[in-house]
Design an enzyme around this catalytic site. Structure first.
Site, PDB file in Angstrom:
ATOM      1  N   GLU A 266       0.880  -1.165   0.000  1.00  0.00           N
ATOM      2  CA  GLU A 266       0.000   0.000   0.000  1.00  0.00           C
ATOM      3  C   GLU A 266       0.912   1.207   0.000  1.00  0.00           C
ATOM      4  O   GLU A 266       1.672   1.413   0.952  1.00  0.00           O
ATOM      5  CB  GLU A 266      -0.914  -0.043   1.221  1.00  0.00           C
ATOM      6  N   CYS A 305      -2.148   8.275   4.077  1.00  0.00           N
ATOM      7  CA  CYS A 305      -2.154   7.729   2.726  1.00  0.00           C
ATOM      8  C   CYS A 305      -3.516   7.889   2.072  1.00  0.00           C
ATOM      9  O   CYS A 305      -3.634   7.822   0.843  1.00  0.00           O
ATOM     10  CB  CYS A 305      -1.727   6.272   2.739  1.00  0.00           C
TER      11      CYS A 305
END
Length: 691
Positions: A266, A305
C-alpha cells in the site's frame, strides 16, 4: 541523521521472547526527535540483531503455539487484547503526542487500531468455524456415483508474516495487519518506521506485558532490517506500507521476485474528492465536501495515505471552494504543540518530513500551481506552555491549498506532498471529472459529493476501476459517514496502480491473505474426516439414538435420523392455504395448476412440506436442542401432489462449539424425499445445542 548513543535510550526490539537492544558500546543509531520541540527522544538501531534467528523463532515457536488454537480461540484472544489496550490508551496518547499528533489524531491511530482488534475478534467467532480449516465454495462431484469429490480449502501459510509499516500510523498500522494474520494462525514480525517506532514499541510492550498472546506470535524489530527479506521464502508473506520507491525495491528482491514470497503493498496515492455539479454552495453536499476537504488537510497534519490530494470541482466553483475551505480553517484550526489546550492540528512527524513536503510544494509551484491559501513560511504556533510564536525546531506547517490554471498539468497528477496540502482543480463536465480522477494512476479512495443518482452512477462506473474504495456523501449520510480518510476493518483497504496494487482488511478476506487455498480430492468419508464437515455420500449413523437427544459433547458429525413417510392429502393442502392465506393458484385451482408446465395439478406448499419435515424429525421432549435459529441453502426440487408422501433424513453436518457459552451451533443436512426416493427439497437446519 545519526549519533552515538551515550545518554539517550535506544528504542528496544522484542525478539525471540525477550527485549533486546544493541550493545551500548559504540552503537550508532538514527535520532528520533520530538516533532513539536525538536528535543532528542531516543535512538533507533538494530545493529547486531540476528534477523535469521528472528525468522526461525517465528516459524518454529510461533507456528507451533498458534497451531494449538482454533479460529474462535484466537478471536477471543484478539478481543481480550483489545480490552487490555483500551484500558491503557491514555498512556499511548501521551507517547503519541511527541510525534505531533493531537488527541484526535491519536484516537484515529490508537483507538482505530484497537477497533480493528475488536472487529476481528467478533468476525472470527461469527464468520469462521471453530477449527483451523476454512472450506471455500461448494463440493464438486468428480464421479457419477458420488464416490470421488473435490473442493477447496484454506489453511494457514506455514511461515511468517513480515509487516513493514509507515511512520504515520504507528499503532493502527501494526494492529490492522497483526489482527488478520493472528486470526489466520500466522506469527508476525513487525518492522515500524523509525521516526515513530517508539510509539509502536510502547504498544508492543503493553501487549507483551499482558501475557495474552502465545509465544512467538509477535516480534518487533526497531531499526533497520534490510537483510530480513534474505531469510524469507515461499512460506512467508510481506505486507508493506510506505513509499512506492521502497515498495519497488522490495518487489525486486530475489526472494520476492523469484523466490515466491507473498507480497502486498500500500503506497502513494493521489486521492480525489469530486464535487458533483448539483452540489452548489448552500447545499448539504457542498458543506459535506468542505468539511471533508478540511479534515483531510489537517488530520494527522495531512500525513495520511488516504488524505485528499486533489479536490476536483466544477470549474466555476474553484474560488468558492477555496474561500469556504479557508473560512473553515481559520475558524477551526489551531496549529501548535498537541500538549497545549485547544490545539487542533499538530506538527509533521519530523523536520525531515517537513523538508520533504516543502520541497514537493516548491516543485508543484514551479510546474504551474498557484498558492491560493496558506504560506510556506514558518508559522506562529501555540507552544506546550500556551504561549504563541514560532517554533524553530518544530516541524510545523500551515494548511495549503493550490490551484492550477492547467488541470492536466503532469505535476498535479504525479507529485504527492505528504502533508497538509491539497490542490483544487476545475472540471467542465462529469466525464472530465472522471478523467481527472483517473489521472492519479490508481488510488486508495475517492469521495463523491452529490445527491444526483445519475451523476453518482456515471462517476462510479468511470472511476471504480481506478480506486480501492469510493465514498458517496450526500445529505442522507454526511453526518453518519466514517469519512473519506478512515478505512474500516469490514471493507477493503488498498488500491490499484500507484496505490500499490495491494489489499488489506476487508473483513475475513484479509484472514485468507495469510492462508493457502488448496484443492482437495477424495472420497466423501475422507473429506468429512479432513474438514470436520459431513459430505453427502459419507457414512451416517442411524442406530446411535435420536441426535436431538444428544448434548454437544456426545453429538458427532454423521449422526442421523430418517423419518417414516407421511402422505399429503388435498385436505392438508387446502387447510394450509386457508390458515396461512397463501392461496396461490398452484395450491387451490386444479385447472390452472394443470396448465402450469411445472406442476401435475394441485401441489403442496413448499412451506407446508418444511413444516411437516420439522414435525417428522423433532423430538418433542425438552432436551439439549435449545432453539432452531434458521434455514440455509433451501431448494425445492420436485413438486409434491396430493397422494404423494414425504420423509425427511436429517444428518449432523457441522458442529461449532462456542468457547464462551454453554451451547454451540449445529448445522443439519436436511433432505426431503418422496415415496419414490426422489429429492423434494434440500436445506440446512441451524440449531443451538447445549454442550
Amino acid at each position: 541523521m545519526t549519533a552515538t548513543a551515550i545518554d539517550v535510550e535506544t528504542v528496544p526490539s522484542y525478539v525471540r521472547g525477550s527485549w533486546w537492544t544493541p550493545d551500548p558500546a559504540g552503537v550508532r543509531g538514527t535520532e528520533v526527535h520530538d516533532a513539536s520541540t525538536g528535543e532528542l527522544l531516543a535512538l533507533v538501531s538494530s545493529e547486531g540483531l540476528d534477523t535469521a534467528a528472528v525468522v526461525d523463532y517465528a516459524r518454529t515457536v510461533g507456528q507451533a503455539e498458534l497451531g494449538k488454537s482454533t479460529f474462535h480461540q484466537r478471536a477471543l484472544l484478539l478481543k481480550e487484547l483489545a480490552v487490555h489496550l483500551n484500558a491503557q490508551r491514555d498512556e499511548l496518547y501521551a507517547v503519541s503526542a511527541r510525534s505531533g499528533a493531537t488527541r484526535t489524531d491519536s484516537l484515529v491511530d490508537i483507538d482505530g487500531g484497537i477497533g480493528v482488534l475488536f472487529a476481528y475478534g467478533s468476525k472470527g467467532r461469527r464468520e469462521l468455524p471453530n477449527s483451523s480449516v476454512i472450506i471455500d465454495g461448494g463440493v464438486e462431484q468428480l464421479a457419477k456415483d458420488g464416490s470421488f469429490l473435490g473442493e477447496h480449502i484454506y489453511t494457514r501459510i506455514p511461515g511468517v508474516a513480515v509487516q513493514i509499516n509507515a511512520f504515520n500510523f504507528p499503532v493502527w498500522g501494526m494492529l490492522e495487519k497483526l489482527a488478520p494474520a493472528f486470526l489466520a494462525g500466522v506469527p508476525s514480525i513487525v518492522k515500524p518506521a523509525s521516526p515513530t517506532g517508539y510509539i509502536t514499541a510502547a504498544a508492543v510492550r503493553m501487549i507483551v506485558d499482558s501475557g495474552i498472546l502465545p509465544a512467538g506470535s509477535l516480534q518487533l524489530i526497531s531499526g533497520s532490517a534490510r537483510d530480513l527479506p534474505d531469510h524469507l521464502d515461499y512460506r512467508d508473506m510481506v505486507s508493506f506500507t510506505g513509499s512506492a520507491s521502497t515498495a519497488e525495491r522490495l518487489r525486486a528482491h530475489p526472494q520476492i521476485a523469484v523466490g515466491g514470497v507473498r507480497f502486498t503493498a500500500e503506497t502513494d496515492s493521489l486521492n480525489a474528492a469530486i464535487l458533483g455539479p448539483d452540489a452548489v454552495p448552500g447545499t448539504p453536499e457542498f458543506d459535506a465536501f468542505i468539511r471533508s476537504l478540511v479534515t483531510e488537510i489537517t488530520a494527522k497534519a495531512g500525513q495520511k495515505c488516504t488524505a485528499i490530494r486533489r479536490a476536483i470541482v466544477p470549474a466555476g466553483l474553484v474560488d468558492d471552494v477555496v474561500a469556504a475551505a479557508g473560512e473553515r480553517i481559520r475558524g477551526r484550526v489551531v496549529l501548535g504543540d498537541p500538549r497545549a489546550e485547544n490545539v487542533t492540528m499538530g506538527a509533521l512527524a519530523s523536520r525531515e518530513q517537513l523538508d520533504g513536503v516543502r520541497e514537493a510544494v516548491q516543485r508543484m509551484l514551479a510546474a504551474g500551481a498557484q498558492l491560493a491559501l496558506g504560506s510556506l513560511d514558518a508559522p506562529d504556533v501555540v507552544r506546550a506552555d500556551g504561549s504563541e510564536g514560532t517554533s524553530p525546531d518544530g516541524a510545523f506547517m500551515e494548511p495549503l491549498l493550490l490551484t492550477w490554471p492547467d488541470n492536466d498539468a503532469d505535476a498535479l497528477h504525479n507529485i504527492e506532498a505528504f502533508g497538509p496540502v491539497a490542490s483544487v482543480v476545475g472540471y467542465t463536465e462529469v466525464a472530465d471529472a472522471v478523467r481527472l480522477a483517473a489521472r492519479g494512476g490508481g488510488s486508495l479512495v475517492a469521495t463523491v459529493c452529490t445527491n444526483d443518482p445519475d451523476v453518482a452512477r456515471e462517476v462510479l462506473t468511470g472511476i471504480a476501476g481506478h480506486h480501492g474504495r469510493v465514498l458517496f456523501l450526500n445529505r442522507e449520510d454526511a453526518r453518519s459517514s466514517t469519512g473519506h480518510g478512515s478505512p474500516v476493518p469490514h471493507l477493503v483497504h488498498g488500491g490499484p496502480g500507484r496505490a500499490g496494487g495491494g489489499e488489506e482488511l476487508g473483513g475475513i478476506r484479509a484472514v485468507r491473505h495469510y492462508m493457502q487455498r488448496t484443492a482437495v480430492q477424495g472420497s466423501p468419508n475422507m473429506l468429512t474426516a479432513l474438514t470436520g464437515i459431513w459430505h453427502p455420500g459419507a457414512d451416517r449413523r442411524f442406530d446411535a439414538g435420536h441426535p436431538f437427544r444428544k448434548h454437544l459433547s456426545e453429538l458427532r458429525v454423521g449422526d442421523a435420523v430418517r423419518s417414516d413417510l407421511r402422505e399429503v392429502t388435498l385436505e392438508d393442502i387446502a387447510a394450509f392455504a386457508e390458515t396461512t392465506g397463501d392461496t396461490f393458484y398452484a395450491h387451490t385451482d386444479a385447472a390452472a395448476a394443470e396448465a402450469n408446465p411445472f406442476f401435475p395439478g394441485i401441489v403442496a406448499h413448499g412451506y407446508l412440506l418444511l413444516s411437516w419435515g420439522a414435525g417428522l424429525f423433532v423430538d418433542p421432549a425438552p432436551g439439549p436442542v435449545l432453539a432452531n435459529y434458521g434455514l440455509e441453502n433451501l431448494r425445492f426440487l420436485t413438486p409434491v401432489a396430493a397422494g404423494d408422501s414425504i420423509r425427511v433424513t436429517l444428518t449432523a453436518k457441522k458442529i461449532t462449539p462456542r468457547e464462551t457459552d454453554g451451547y454451540g451451533e449445529v448445522a443439519w443436512d436436511a433432505v426431503l424425499t418422496n415415496q419414490n426416493d426422489e429429492l423434494v427439497a434440500t436445506y440446512d437446519v441451524l440449531t443451538l445445542v447445549e454442550k
